[in-house]
Structure formats: C-alpha cells, structure tokens
Design an enzyme around this catalytic site. Sequence first.
Site, PDB file in Angstrom:
ATOM      1  CG  HIS A  56      -8.192  -4.817   7.308  1.00 16.64           C
ATOM      2  ND1 HIS A  56      -9.414  -5.345   6.952  1.00 16.64           N
ATOM      3  CD2 HIS A  56      -7.772  -4.125   6.200  1.00 16.64           C
ATOM      4  CE1 HIS A  56      -9.708  -5.018   5.711  1.00 16.64           C
ATOM      5  NE2 HIS A  56      -8.738  -4.256   5.241  1.00 16.64           N
ATOM      6  CG  HIS A  58      -6.516  -1.221   4.568  1.00 17.29           C
ATOM      7  ND1 HIS A  58      -6.345  -2.285   3.713  1.00 17.29           N
ATOM      8  CD2 HIS A  58      -5.252  -0.846   4.950  1.00 17.29           C
ATOM      9  CE1 HIS A  58      -5.056  -2.538   3.571  1.00 17.29           C
ATOM     10  NE2 HIS A  58      -4.382  -1.679   4.310  1.00 17.29           N
ATOM     11  CG  ASP A  60     -11.376  -0.193   2.028  1.00 14.55           C
ATOM     12  OD1 ASP A  60     -10.393  -0.240   2.798  1.00 14.55           O
ATOM     13  OD2 ASP A  60     -11.619  -1.100   1.208  1.00 14.55           O
ATOM     14  CG  HIS A  61     -12.392  -2.920   5.428  1.00 17.74           C
ATOM     15  ND1 HIS A  61     -13.066  -4.110   5.330  1.00 17.74           N
ATOM     16  CD2 HIS A  61     -11.781  -2.742   4.235  1.00 17.74           C
ATOM     17  CE1 HIS A  61     -12.865  -4.642   4.139  1.00 17.74           C
ATOM     18  NE2 HIS A  61     -12.081  -3.824   3.447  1.00 17.74           N
ATOM     19  CG  HIS A 113      -5.307  -7.046   3.011  1.00 22.48           C
ATOM     20  ND1 HIS A 113      -5.190  -6.781   1.658  1.00 22.48           N
ATOM     21  CD2 HIS A 113      -6.137  -6.094   3.505  1.00 22.48           C
ATOM     22  CE1 HIS A 113      -5.908  -5.719   1.355  1.00 22.48           C
ATOM     23  NE2 HIS A 113      -6.492  -5.274   2.460  1.00 22.48           N
ATOM     24  CG  ASP A 132     -10.221  -6.281   2.273  1.00 24.07           C
ATOM     25  OD1 ASP A 132     -11.424  -6.599   2.178  1.00 24.07           O
ATOM     26  OD2 ASP A 132      -9.802  -5.126   2.054  1.00 24.07           O
ATOM     27  CG  HIS A 170     -13.452  -5.299  -1.312  1.00 26.13           C
ATOM     28  ND1 HIS A 170     -13.536  -3.970  -1.680  1.00 26.13           N
ATOM     29  CD2 HIS A 170     -12.612  -5.340  -0.256  1.00 26.13           C
ATOM     30  CE1 HIS A 170     -12.769  -3.238  -0.878  1.00 26.13           C
ATOM     31  NE2 HIS A 170     -12.201  -4.053  -0.009  1.00 26.13           N
TER      32      HIS A 170
END
Length: 242
Positions: A56, A58, A60-61, A113, A132, A170
């Site tokens: 996805h 985001h 942080d990915h 998400h 996530d 995570h």
Amino acid sequence: MPLDIVRVPVLSDNYAWLVHDTESGETVAIDPGEAGPVLAAAADRGWRIDHVWTTHWHPDHTGGNAAIKAQGATITGPGAEATKIPTLDVRVGEGDSVSLGAHVARVMTVPGHTQGHIAFHFADDAVIFTGDTLFAMGCGRLFEGTPADMFANMQRYAALPDETAVFCGHEYTQSNGRYALVAEPDNAAIARRMIDVDAARARGEATVPTTIALEKATNPFLRATSAAQLGDYRAAKDAFKG
C-alpha cells in the site's frame, strides 16, 4: 526449495521483508520503508534486489522504493494506488499473480487500511505478506475504509490453511495483545500467548511471523463474528491506552 525469508527492521517499528529464491537467485523486498537497512541486509547475504513488492501507498512502506529502484529493481504494487506510488512500474490487483523464480504469489485486494491495499499469498509455500491489514493479534486502522471492508478481509484470511505463516508490516504484537486481553478476558489462549510475547520483547526479540492458526485462537479481529463487532473492537483499540 523453500523461500528464504529475512526480517529487516526499519524506521521505528516497521518490518520490511527480503524474500530470496535460491534456485533462481532472485530476491524481492516487500514494503521497504527505508532503503539503507534493506540494501545492507541483502548485501550481507550476497543478494541483489530484483523486485520490490508494495502492499500500500503509506510512506513507511514505500520510502525505500526509489533508492532500490535506482539500483535496478522493478516496483510492483496496487494499481488502485498508482497515483500515490510514483515509483510504481507494474500495477496489480485482485487475482493477479507475481513470481519469484518458480514461486508464485496470488494478489489479494484487502481494502480498509487503505482502499487499494493488497496482500501477496504464496499458497504453495504457505506464506502470506499482509502489510498493515492482518497483524499478530490485531488489524490495521481503518484510515480509508469501513469495518465491513476489514471484516471481509479477516474472513478471507481465516479461510487460509492454519499452517500459513503470516508476515505483517509492524511489531505491534505486545500492544495488540494487551488490548486482546481486554476484548476477550476469558480467552486463556490470549493470556498464554502474552506470556511468550512479553518474554520475547523483554529479550528484544521479534514476535512475527505468526500463523493463521494462532491468530484464529488469539486475534479478536479475526475472531469477530460481524462487521459491527469488528468495528467496535477497532474503535476501542484506537482509544486504548493500556
């Protein structure tokens, strides 16, 4: 030959994953939130990263995508989020497949998400990368979707073989478990699991991957019997301070 899967801690509590096929020599990085640790982990093993698979959009990915792409990797991810993933080369969605050597992963669209979120399921290897969506004893926050979206995802995950190994994005297990003890106070399996989780974290050890069987026994979100119940759990977890 089985896949060689390496956990790479990145940022504060993210995990990126390196997946290597010994036979072909190919390597994929899944959800590299930053490039440095992922490239270093691959170099330590003498691997070249050929692909990046993104669950996805985001940051942080996806934060490491550009630097890894600059070294020759092809970026594959959700076509529904292509406008938010500028590094994307290959767009995929529900029912598509991606390959690492002879190992084939089916793409599952699992919204909620984010609305284009996908997972990568290596059925023959009994391995799934859930980003996530499904966490150990938890699920992702509903930033772009509804409880009904996430409930449908959980039903799909619960239908996978019990032995399926779940690689998520995570290290949230301890906080998820503390809420799970509140959500299901009479579930002895959660209490037993938390003894192991707390001990592992005290030693600085990771608590993922998990398995579908373990989640079916201890994850309130996977065990929810309706979208409304999952929504109640999610709202309570969002406000939980334990």
